[in-house]
Design an enzyme around this catalytic site. Structure first.
Site, PDB file in Angstrom:
ATOM      1  N   HIS A  73       1.961   3.531  -5.386  1.00 45.48           N
ATOM      2  CA  HIS A  73       2.383   2.126  -5.330  1.00 45.48           C
ATOM      3  C   HIS A  73       3.467   1.952  -6.399  1.00 45.48           C
ATOM      4  O   HIS A  73       3.439   2.622  -7.427  1.00 45.48           O
ATOM      5  CB  HIS A  73       1.160   1.260  -5.644  1.00 45.48           C
ATOM      6  CG  HIS A  73       1.364  -0.216  -5.500  1.00 45.48           C
ATOM      7  ND1 HIS A  73       2.008  -0.972  -6.444  1.00 45.48           N
ATOM      8  CD2 HIS A  73       0.990  -1.077  -4.528  1.00 45.48           C
ATOM      9  CE1 HIS A  73       2.014  -2.248  -6.067  1.00 45.48           C
ATOM     10  NE2 HIS A  73       1.403  -2.334  -4.904  1.00 45.48           N
TER      11      HIS A  73
ATOM     12  N   ASP B 159      -4.690   5.595 -11.077  1.00 42.42           N
ATOM     13  CA  ASP B 159      -4.508   4.225 -10.611  1.00 42.42           C
ATOM     14  C   ASP B 159      -5.679   3.949  -9.671  1.00 42.42           C
ATOM     15  O   ASP B 159      -5.727   4.445  -8.547  1.00 42.42           O
ATOM     16  CB  ASP B 159      -3.158   4.108  -9.894  1.00 42.42           C
ATOM     17  CG  ASP B 159      -2.978   2.759  -9.203  1.00 42.42           C
ATOM     18  OD1 ASP B 159      -3.904   1.928  -9.265  1.00 42.42           O
ATOM     19  OD2 ASP B 159      -1.910   2.558  -8.604  1.00 42.42           O
TER      20      ASP B 159
ATOM     21  N   GLN C 114      -7.078   0.916  -5.625  1.00 44.78           N
ATOM     22  CA  GLN C 114      -7.712   1.029  -4.298  1.00 44.78           C
ATOM     23  C   GLN C 114      -8.976   1.885  -4.348  1.00 44.78           C
ATOM     24  O   GLN C 114      -9.643   2.056  -3.318  1.00 44.78           O
ATOM     25  CB  GLN C 114      -6.738   1.648  -3.282  1.00 44.78           C
ATOM     26  CG  GLN C 114      -5.469   0.852  -3.070  1.00 44.78           C
ATOM     27  CD  GLN C 114      -5.697  -0.479  -2.368  1.00 44.78           C
ATOM     28  OE1 GLN C 114      -6.729  -0.716  -1.743  1.00 44.78           O
ATOM     29  NE2 GLN C 114      -4.726  -1.364  -2.477  1.00 44.78           N
TER      30      GLN C 114
ATOM     31  N   LYS D  94      -8.865  -7.125  -6.095  1.00 45.23           N
ATOM     32  CA  LYS D  94      -9.132  -6.214  -4.970  1.00 45.23           C
ATOM     33  C   LYS D  94     -10.612  -5.799  -4.969  1.00 45.23           C
ATOM     34  O   LYS D  94     -11.047  -5.004  -4.148  1.00 45.23           O
ATOM     35  CB  LYS D  94      -8.247  -4.964  -5.078  1.00 45.23           C
ATOM     36  CG  LYS D  94      -6.751  -5.275  -4.914  1.00 45.23           C
ATOM     37  CD  LYS D  94      -5.952  -4.001  -5.013  1.00 45.23           C
ATOM     38  CE  LYS D  94      -4.474  -4.226  -5.246  1.00 45.23           C
ATOM     39  NZ  LYS D  94      -3.751  -4.761  -4.102  1.00 45.23           N
TER      40      LYS D  94
ATOM     41  N   CYS E  70       4.779  -1.842  -0.890  1.00 45.31           N
ATOM     42  CA  CYS E  70       5.154  -1.512  -2.279  1.00 45.31           C
ATOM     43  C   CYS E  70       5.152   0.003  -2.510  1.00 45.31           C
ATOM     44  O   CYS E  70       4.686   0.467  -3.570  1.00 45.31           O
ATOM     45  CB  CYS E  70       4.238  -2.195  -3.297  1.00 45.31           C
ATOM     46  SG  CYS E  70       4.351  -3.971  -3.239  1.00 45.31           S
TER      47      CYS E  70
HETATM   48  N1  PLP Z   1      -1.828   0.370  -7.274  1.00 47.64           N
HETATM   49  C1  PLP Z   1      -2.192   0.373  -5.991  1.00 47.64           C
HETATM   50  C2  PLP Z   1      -2.596   1.663  -5.344  1.00 47.64           C
HETATM   51  C3  PLP Z   1      -2.183  -0.812  -5.253  1.00 47.64           C
HETATM   52  O1  PLP Z   1      -2.545  -0.803  -3.971  1.00 47.64           O
HETATM   53  C4  PLP Z   1      -1.791  -2.012  -5.902  1.00 47.64           C
HETATM   54  C5  PLP Z   1      -1.739  -3.271  -5.143  1.00 47.64           C
HETATM   55  O2  PLP Z   1      -1.670  -3.284  -3.935  1.00 47.64           O
HETATM   56  C6  PLP Z   1      -1.452  -1.952  -7.260  1.00 47.64           C
HETATM   57  C7  PLP Z   1      -1.468  -0.749  -7.916  1.00 47.64           C
HETATM   58  C8  PLP Z   1      -1.047  -3.192  -7.998  1.00 47.64           C
HETATM   59  O3  PLP Z   1      -2.090  -4.092  -8.071  1.00 47.64           O
HETATM   60  P1  PLP Z   1      -1.876  -5.584  -8.625  1.00 47.64           P
HETATM   61  O4  PLP Z   1      -0.758  -6.181  -7.818  1.00 47.64           O
HETATM   62  O5  PLP Z   1      -3.172  -6.235  -8.390  1.00 47.64           O
HETATM   63  O6  PLP Z   1      -1.524  -5.474 -10.064  1.00 47.64           O
END
Ligand code: PLP
Length: 406
Positions: free
Chosen positions: A123, A200, A203, A226, A364
């Site tokens: 992401h 990270d 998910q 999430k 993203c």
């Molecule tokens: N990392 C992953 C794999 C994600 O799917 C997301 C959001 O979709 C993020 C990071 C960023 O999360 P946030 O927008 O809640 O900070």
């Protein structure tokens, strides 16, 4: 114990509504999950009984709110099995957690000529901070590719790791491909070279039981929203040995010990990384969400969601002209696909009119879209409140979209 789906669905007020005269079907859980009544009530309860700024007052409410906040930190420590509450830093989400590590770790440990390893499936939140930090510090970002199933190649990682590597930053679960990466193996490989690993978990934590000590990862970042908790909440887990050495990321109230006109000394962990008034209401909601998930059981959630994933995969595979992106045997409950040559945005619009929320676009993850040479995908991501019948509705909506757009 059976999985009482109707009882679970009744806990989520938002799911009770109709849109376009149809019951709402929510398959955009990878973007954000819905909140159970218990979480909504925890927020109201906080404002009705406990609201106050924390850590600063000696009066009753301030002490009560501080105790509630620190109790939540203890429960989050338990939830991911961190060794100490000093290692649980509250943030406003995965993005802030990842930026915190990139810039603070970068400042302390990354020098010109060093290397950071990440992957093409990240992401933007776990890609752009490393890219920019490497540019700033004269370091090189090395990017692992994926195979035709959307899996990382550990042999490539083995080749990338060398004496210049300072960190591996990889997602636990891909938000586009659904791939559950072999993070324990990745950590073990990197540690053989003395290289720390950031995961990270944005998910990962909502689908799988996470034990950071068992994974032995050095950092684990996630968002509350999430995880059935409020927006504006998140966690950065880091091993104490790194957090002690890393400089603060933001400066201001709370994170200081003493301030003089010419210098400042910093607070101890975890407060060193928590400048300013935190999102106390959100943390109360995050704690309630974790109680809720623990009552159901993360293992049972994983089993139920796997059933949804397998059913959806089987149904969509039986349809003509569906191209899947992410066909690993180790997947979380999301599917990314294209319907023939139909643009994902057009498909998403028709599916929406059938009352079904799916996400369309690059999710993203623009470097991954370039790598796959596609403009985007349609993504249906499932949570434990979704049902087999809802997946049947999705199949019907895809048939309709194809009829209208082909
Ligand atoms: N990392 C992953 C794999 C994600 O799917 C997301 C959001 O979709 C993020 C990071 C960023 O999360 P946030 O927008 O809640 O900070």
């Amino acid at each position: 114990m059976s999985f009482d789906i109707q009882k679970i669905r009744a806990d989520f007020p938002i799911l009770q509504q109709q849109i376009y005269k149809r019951p709402l079907i929510y398959f955009d859980n990878a973007a954000s999950t819905q909140k159970p009544r218990q979480v909504i009530d925890a927020i109201s309860h906080y404002y009705e009984h406990d609201n106050c700024n924390i850590h600063r007052g000696v009066h009753y409410l301030s002490v009560k709110a501080t105790e509630a906040y620190e109790e939540a930190r203890k429960e989050i420590r338990q939830f991911i099995n961190a060794a100490s509450t000093h290692e649980i830093i509250f943030t406003k989400g995965a993005t802030e957690s990842l930026n915190l590590v990139a810039f603070s770790f970068g400042e302390k440990y990354i020098k010109p000529g060093d290397e950071v390893i990440t992957s093409i499936m990240e992401h933007h939140s776990n890609f752009v901070p490393w890219q920019q930090m490497c540019i700033e510090r004269g370091a090189t970002l090395r990017i692992l590719g994926v195979n035709e199933h959307g899996e990382l190649d550990l042999e490539e990682l083995r080749l990338f790791l060398n004496e210049k590597t300072r960190l591996v930053a990889i997602t636990h679960v891909s938000n586009v491909l659904g791939t559950v990466n072999p993070v324990k193996e990745i950590v073990a490989m990197a540690h053989l070279h003395g290289v720390p690993v950031l995961l990270d978990g944005a998910q990962g934590v909502s689908h799988l039981p996470v034990d950071v000590q068992d994974l032995d990862c050095d950092f684990y970042c996630f968002s509350g929203h999430k995880l059935y908790a409020p927006m504006g909440t998140g966690v950065m887990y880091g091993k104490e040995k790194y957090l002690e050495e890393m400089p603060p990321y933001q400066l201001g109230g709370e994170m200081i010990k003493d301030v003089y006109t010419d210098h400042t000394t910093f607070n101890e962990l975890p407060f060193k990384f928590e400048a300013g008034t935190p999102n106390v209401e959100g943390v109360m909601g995050l704690q309630a969400a974790i109680h809720y998930l623990q009552d159901i059981g993360m293992e049972r959630i994983a089993v139920y969601e796997e059933r949804l994933l397998n059913y959806a995969t089987e149904k969509l595979s039986a349809m003509e002209g569906i191209r899947f992106f992410g066909t690993s045997t180790h997947k979380a409950s999301l599917i990314s696909f294209l319907i023939g040559d139909i643009h994902p945005y057009d498909a998403g619009m028709i599916i929406d009119k059938m009352g079904i929320a799916v996400r369309t676009g690059h999710h993203c993850a623009m470097p991954l879209m370039d790598y796959l040479k596609i403009p985007g995908t349609v993504r249906a991501s499932f949570a434990f409140y979704n049902t087999i019948e809802e997946i049947d509705q999705l199949v019907a909506a895809i048939v309709k979209a194809r009829e209208m757009l082909s």
